[in-house]
Design an enzyme around this catalytic site. Structure first.
Site, PDB file in Angstrom:
ATOM      1  N   ASP A  56       0.875  -1.184   0.000  1.00  0.00           N
ATOM      2  CA  ASP A  56       0.000   0.000   0.000  1.00  0.00           C
ATOM      3  C   ASP A  56       0.911   1.233   0.000  1.00  0.00           C
ATOM      4  OD1 ASP A  56      -2.222   1.653   0.148  1.00  0.00           O
ATOM      5  OD2 ASP A  56      -2.438   1.465   2.320  1.00  0.00           O
ATOM      6  N   HIS A 108       2.036   2.843  -5.236  1.00  0.00           N
ATOM      7  CA  HIS A 108       1.022   2.424  -6.224  1.00  0.00           C
ATOM      8  C   HIS A 108       1.455   2.695  -7.656  1.00  0.00           C
ATOM      9  CE1 HIS A 108      -1.386   1.453  -2.838  1.00  0.00           C
ATOM     10  NE2 HIS A 108      -1.505   2.707  -2.456  1.00  0.00           N
TER      11      HIS A 108
HETATM   12  C1  LIG Z   1      -1.587   5.293   1.120  1.00  0.00           C
HETATM   13  S1  LIG Z   1      -0.314   5.645   2.233  1.00  0.00           S
HETATM   14  C2  LIG Z   1      -0.305   4.188   3.237  1.00  0.00           C
HETATM   15  C3  LIG Z   1      -1.518   4.076   4.128  1.00  0.00           C
HETATM   16  C4  LIG Z   1      -1.448   2.993   5.168  1.00  0.00           C
HETATM   17  N1  LIG Z   1      -1.009   1.723   4.624  1.00  0.00           N
HETATM   18  C5  LIG Z   1      -2.815   2.815   5.808  1.00  0.00           C
HETATM   19  O1  LIG Z   1      -3.635   2.004   5.331  1.00  0.00           O
HETATM   20  O2  LIG Z   1      -3.051   3.479   6.830  1.00  0.00           O
HETATM   21  C6  LIG Z   1       1.097   5.468   1.214  1.00  0.00           C
HETATM   22  C7  LIG Z   1       2.441   5.651   1.939  1.00  0.00           C
HETATM   23  O3  LIG Z   1       3.448   5.118   1.067  1.00  0.00           O
HETATM   24  C8  LIG Z   1       4.624   5.877   1.201  1.00  0.00           C
HETATM   25  N2  LIG Z   1       5.446   5.680  -0.012  1.00  0.00           N
HETATM   26  C9  LIG Z   1       5.365   6.303  -1.220  1.00  0.00           C
HETATM   27  N3  LIG Z   1       6.305   5.836  -2.062  1.00  0.00           N
HETATM   28  C10 LIG Z   1       6.989   4.893  -1.380  1.00  0.00           C
HETATM   29  C11 LIG Z   1       8.088   4.034  -1.711  1.00  0.00           C
HETATM   30  N4  LIG Z   1       8.672   4.070  -2.911  1.00  0.00           N
HETATM   31  N5  LIG Z   1       8.546   3.179  -0.778  1.00  0.00           N
HETATM   32  C12 LIG Z   1       7.971   3.141   0.469  1.00  0.00           C
HETATM   33  N6  LIG Z   1       6.941   3.939   0.834  1.00  0.00           N
HETATM   34  C13 LIG Z   1       6.454   4.788  -0.066  1.00  0.00           C
HETATM   35  C14 LIG Z   1       4.136   7.301   1.410  1.00  0.00           C
HETATM   36  O4  LIG Z   1       5.110   8.077   2.087  1.00  0.00           O
HETATM   37  C15 LIG Z   1       2.841   7.095   2.198  1.00  0.00           C
HETATM   38  O5  LIG Z   1       3.062   7.316   3.574  1.00  0.00           O
END
Ligand SMILES: C[S@@+](CC[C@H](N)C(=O)[O-])C[C@H]1O[C@@H](n2cnc3c(N)ncnc32)[C@H](O)[C@@H]1O
Length: 379
Positions: free
Chosen positions: A266, A269
């Protein structure tokens, strides 16, 4: 299972009495009782309580010894008064007695093994709850704390809303998670979620990690985020900073917490990131494990490297995941299996597609095809 103090207690809670004694010796009885009390506080949902406060003493018996741990609990907060016995001046309102081994099992053991035969609740302050009652005012709070010794009834959608995840409300994934996760709920396991939430705000996020911590009461819950998120770590939650596309970083996480039983993607994406994470982590996932990919709507959106025209392009998340459907039948192909079907086929036993969500089951997929003499095989 992770090899730290909590992991040791969880593993032992499903084993023999000797396993538990050994774990208590390794972890230390004082630290173990503190970890158990912290877990019960987490499960108590203190913020929902009617206003009340109490100092609760856990008096945990271990042979001739009694290990005392005091917690000052009030609506929304708990302060652990570390290593405190009756002598530090803080008088408890209530003492909860337990045999330590029974408490370890009651908190971290399988649901069917939980008992409370040695539990005794002794009220020291008896200010009643109402004019026509003799029930102490602190009773609702203590009931909440002890409720944590029999968890398992929480509804995932309700937990998602309570902890601030979008897994129900914006999306409606929780019944699907329930379908796949319920049989694993009572097992000691490691869950790894890519994407902790809150993006660049170091104070925000962690909703789903808290949700999983509550749902999987015997699991260590690990989160990975590209942004700093140490604020969410604690109890059975671990957080790691790095990218879902960095194989060296992912390996270092697995080295720390062990191979995961469940991976949930998650994070960004972006199609390329989703595919890169899957390629790296699926081989590390434990057999019998589940790999979940959320928010697959982005597979159709060019901004995320997706496409609404080339639905079978293996460069999109859905296009890639669809090749795993053929991987399930890799032994039936006449001729060499193409790309992912050959690579992942022996380890993919099921692929489930739902609205914006996919669940891939890992296991041994090598039961063979029909025998050569079978009429259906004659060309
Ligand atoms: C939709 S939120 C996650 C929500 C959480 N899983 C929930 O259900 O409460 C997406 C998160 O992914 C992180 N993110 C974005 N790109 C990423 C990457 N390449 N690797 C790891 N984390 C990443 C962002 O910083 C963000 O905090």
């Amino acid at each position: 299972m992770i090899e730290d103090d909590v992991g040791r207690l969880i593993a032992a809670a499903g084993g023999t009495e000797r396993d538990m004694r050994n774990a208590l010796r390794d972890v230390g009885a004082e630290r173990a009782v503190r970890l158990l009390a912290e877990e019960l506080v987490h499960r108590a949902d203190l913020e929902d309580l009617p206003h009340a406060e109490a100092v609760v003493r856990f008096a945990c018996h271990l042979g001739e010894r009694t290990v005392n741990h005091l917690v000052h609990v009030s609506k929304g907060s708990a302060r652990h008064i570390a290593d405190a016995g009756e002598s530090d001046g803080t008088a408890p309102d209530v003492t909860v007695r337990y045999d330590t081994l029974e408490l370890v099992r009651a908190v971290f053991g399988p649901t069917s093994a939980r008992t409370s035969s040695t539990r005794r609740v002794e009220w020291h302050t008896t200010d009643p709850i109402g004019p026509h009652s003799e029930v102490p005012r602190t009773a609702p709070l203590v009931q909440r704390l002890l409720r944590g010794t029999a968890p398992g009834l929480d509804d995932l959608a309700e937990l998602s809303l309570r902890f601030g995840s979008d897994k129900w409300g914006l999306h409606f994934y929780t019944p699907l998670f329930e379908r796949h996760f319920a049989p694993m709920r009572d097992r000691p396991l490691t869950l790894l979620e890519l994407g902790i939430g809150g993006f660049d705000d170091p104070e925000a996020g962690g909703g789903s990690l808290r949700l999983w911590r509550r749902y999987f009461h015997r699991a260590v819950i690990c989160g990975v985020d590209i942004a700093e998120k140490t604020v969410v770590a604690g109890g059975r939650i671990r957080s790691f900073r790095g990218s879902q596309t960095d194989p060296v970083f992912l390996d270092s996480v697995v080295e720390r917490v062990g191979p995961p039983d469940i991976v949930i993607d998650d994070a960004s994406h972006r199609c390329a990131d989703v595919i890169a994470s899957f390629r790296h982590l699926f081989p590390i996932l434990r057999p019998g494990g589940l790999y979940v990919v959320e928010d697959l709507q982005t597979s159709y959106w060019p901004r995320y490297g997706g496409s609404s025209e080339e639905l079978s392009s293996p460069a999109t998340s859905m296009g890639f995941l669809k090749t795993l459907a053929d991987a399930v039948n890799h032994e039936e192909l006449n001729g060499p299996a193409p790309d992912t079907a050959g690579e992942f086929g022996p380890h993919v036993v099921g692929v489930h597609f739902y609205h914006n969500l996919a669940v891939i089951e890992k296991g041994a997929n090598q039961e063979g095809t029909l025998p050569p003499w079978h009429p259906a095989r004659a060309d």
